[in-house]
Design a protein around this motif. Structure first.
Motif, mmCIF file in Angstrom:
data_model
loop_
_atom_site.group_PDB
_atom_site.id
_atom_site.type_symbol
_atom_site.label_atom_id
_atom_site.label_comp_id
_atom_site.label_asym_id
_atom_site.label_seq_id
_atom_site.Cartn_x
_atom_site.Cartn_y
_atom_site.Cartn_z
ATOM 1 N N MET A 124 56.445 37.744 111.096
ATOM 2 C CA MET A 124 56.667 38.688 112.182
ATOM 3 C C MET A 124 55.329 39.284 112.610
ATOM 4 N N SER A 125 55.158 39.450 113.905
ATOM 5 C CA SER A 125 53.894 39.976 114.425
ATOM 6 C C SER A 125 54.028 41.451 114.771
ATOM 7 N N ARG A 126 52.874 42.094 114.861
ATOM 8 C CA ARG A 126 52.792 43.502 115.219
ATOM 9 C C ARG A 126 52.165 43.619 116.593
ATOM 10 N N THR A 127 52.294 44.805 117.200
ATOM 11 C CA THR A 127 51.678 45.064 118.503
ATOM 12 C C THR A 127 50.657 46.187 118.343
ATOM 13 N N PRO A 128 49.396 45.944 118.718
ATOM 14 C CA PRO A 128 48.375 46.987 118.619
ATOM 15 C C PRO A 128 48.501 47.990 119.770
ATOM 16 N N GLU A 129 47.800 49.102 119.657
ATOM 17 C CA GLU A 129 47.737 50.066 120.752
ATOM 18 C C GLU A 129 46.904 49.458 121.884
ATOM 19 N N ILE A 130 47.370 49.647 123.120
ATOM 20 C CA ILE A 130 46.692 49.085 124.291
ATOM 21 C C ILE A 130 46.448 50.219 125.289
ATOM 22 N N LEU A 131 45.201 50.381 125.698
ATOM 23 C CA LEU A 131 44.849 51.346 126.731
ATOM 24 C C LEU A 131 44.584 50.571 128.015
ATOM 25 N N TRP A 132 44.996 51.117 129.162
ATOM 26 C CA TRP A 132 44.771 50.416 130.423
ATOM 27 C C TRP A 132 44.277 51.360 131.507
ATOM 28 N N ALA A 133 43.537 50.768 132.443
ATOM 29 C CA ALA A 133 43.045 51.473 133.629
ATOM 30 C C ALA A 133 42.931 50.442 134.737
ATOM 31 N N GLN A 134 42.864 50.907 135.979
ATOM 32 C CA GLN A 134 42.743 49.956 137.085
ATOM 33 C C GLN A 134 41.722 50.403 138.117
ATOM 34 N N ARG A 135 41.250 49.441 138.860
ATOM 35 C CA ARG A 135 40.455 49.617 140.068
ATOM 36 C C ARG A 135 41.209 48.838 141.148
ATOM 37 N N SER A 136 40.727 48.867 142.361
ATOM 38 C CA SER A 136 41.430 48.146 143.422
ATOM 39 C C SER A 136 41.388 46.637 143.198
ATOM 40 N N ASP A 137 40.392 46.152 142.461
ATOM 41 C CA ASP A 137 40.258 44.710 142.263
ATOM 42 C C ASP A 137 40.494 44.240 140.829
ATOM 43 N N LYS A 138 40.595 45.162 139.861
ATOM 44 C CA LYS A 138 40.709 44.772 138.457
ATOM 45 C C LYS A 138 41.625 45.685 137.672
ATOM 46 N N VAL A 139 42.072 45.162 136.546
ATOM 47 C CA VAL A 139 42.786 45.936 135.543
ATOM 48 C C VAL A 139 41.990 45.791 134.256
ATOM 49 N N TYR A 140 41.797 46.887 133.550
ATOM 50 C CA TYR A 140 41.076 46.863 132.281
ATOM 51 C C TYR A 140 42.048 47.176 131.153
ATOM 52 N N LEU A 141 42.055 46.338 130.132
ATOM 53 C CA LEU A 141 42.863 46.560 128.944
ATOM 54 C C LEU A 141 41.933 46.680 127.750
ATOM 55 N N THR A 142 42.155 47.685 126.919
ATOM 56 C CA THR A 142 41.408 47.853 125.673
ATOM 57 C C THR A 142 42.425 47.750 124.549
ATOM 58 N N CYS A 167 39.362 43.678 127.731
ATOM 59 C CA CYS A 167 39.775 42.646 128.680
ATOM 60 C C CYS A 167 39.643 43.157 130.107
ATOM 61 N N SER A 168 39.048 42.336 130.946
ATOM 62 C CA SER A 168 38.921 42.612 132.367
ATOM 63 C C SER A 168 39.736 41.551 133.094
ATOM 64 N N ILE A 169 40.705 41.985 133.887
ATOM 65 C CA ILE A 169 41.617 41.063 134.563
ATOM 66 C C ILE A 169 41.456 41.228 136.067
ATOM 67 N N GLN A 170 41.103 40.158 136.749
ATOM 68 C CA GLN A 170 40.910 40.164 138.198
ATOM 69 C C GLN A 170 42.260 40.093 138.903
ATOM 70 N N LYS A 171 42.531 41.036 139.808
ATOM 71 C CA LYS A 171 43.754 40.988 140.609
ATOM 72 C C LYS A 171 43.612 39.886 141.651
ATOM 73 N N GLU A 172 44.706 39.236 141.975
ATOM 74 C CA GLU A 172 44.709 38.188 143.001
ATOM 75 C C GLU A 172 44.340 38.785 144.361
ATOM 76 N N GLN A 173 44.897 39.961 144.659
ATOM 77 C CA GLN A 173 44.594 40.654 145.911
ATOM 78 C C GLN A 173 44.163 42.072 145.592
ATOM 79 N N ARG A 174 43.168 42.546 146.355
ATOM 80 C CA ARG A 174 42.722 43.941 146.176
ATOM 81 C C ARG A 174 43.866 44.880 146.532
#
Length: 162
Positions: free
Chosen positions: A1-19, A76-83
Motif C-alpha cells: 500500500m502506498s502513502r500520499t505526501p503533503e503537496i503544496l501548490w501555487a499558480q501563475r497564468s502560465d504555470k502550476v507549481y507543486l512542492t 514540479c513546474s507544470i506548463q499550462k496548455e493555455q495561459r
C-alpha cells in the motif's frame, strides 16, 4: 500500500507549481499527460512507497513539465496548455484532499501579475517581455530561471510549528 505526501501548490497564468514534501526521496517518477493528469511516485527514506495522481483543472503541456529534487522536497513546474487562471487546482469540485495545500510563499494572484506588467510601463508588451525572460534566462543546467524560484523553500519544521 502506498502513502500520499503533503503537496503544496501555487499558480501563475502560465504555470502550476507543486512542492511535494518528501525528504530523502529516491526512485522519483513524474508523468504529465496532456488532458491534465499528473502522476507522481517515489520511495521514502524507510523504503515506503509514495504515490498520487492529480486530475488537474485544465490541460497541460507535457513537454513543459519539469521536476527538481531537493533534500526535503521534489519541486514540479507544470506548463499550462493555455495561459489563464484556474479557479482551483483539481478538476473535481469535491472538497480538496487534506494532503493538498496552497503554497502561500509562491502564490501569485492574477491582479499581482497584472500590476507587474503595469510596473514595466509597457503593458502591451508585458506578456512578450515575461515570455522573453523565461526563455532567455538560463542557469548552469540550461533550465529557465522561472524554476530558480522553486529553490526557495521555508523550513517545513518551522512552518509546522515543530
Amino acid at each position: 500500500m502506498s502513502r500520499t505526501p503533503e503537496i503544496l501548490w501555487a499558480q501563475r497564468s502560465d504555470k502550476v507549481y507543486l512542492t511535494v514534501s518528501l525528504p530523502e526521496a529516491k526512485d522519483i517518477v513524474v508523468k504529465c499527460e496532456p488532458e491534465g493528469l499528473f502522476k507522481f511516485s517515489a520511495t521514502g527514506p524507510q523504503e515506503e512507497k509514495y504515490e498520487f495522481t492529480l486530475d488537474l483543472y485544465g490541460a497541460i503541456a507535457p513537454e513543459g513539465c519539469k521536476a527538481k529534487t531537493g533534500w526535503r522536497n521534489i519541486l514540479c513546474s507544470i506548463q499550462k496548455e493555455q495561459r489563464g487562471w484556474w479557479k482551483r487546482l483539481l478538476k473535481s469540485e469535491e472538497k480538496t484532499p487534506p494532503y493538498l495545500k496552497v503554497d502561500w510563499n509562491k502564490w501569485r494572484d492574477e491582479d499581482d501579475e497584472e500590476s507587474d506588467c503595469i510596473d514595466l510601463h509597457v503593458r502591451s508588451t508585458c506578456s512578450a517581455e515575461l515570455a522573453y525572460n523565461d526563455d532567455t534566462a538560463a542557469d548552469n543546467d540550461g533550465e529557465s530561471s522561472d524554476d530558480d524560484g522553486l529553490l526557495y523553500l521555508p523550513d517545513l519544521e518551522k512552518a509546522r510549528g515543530l
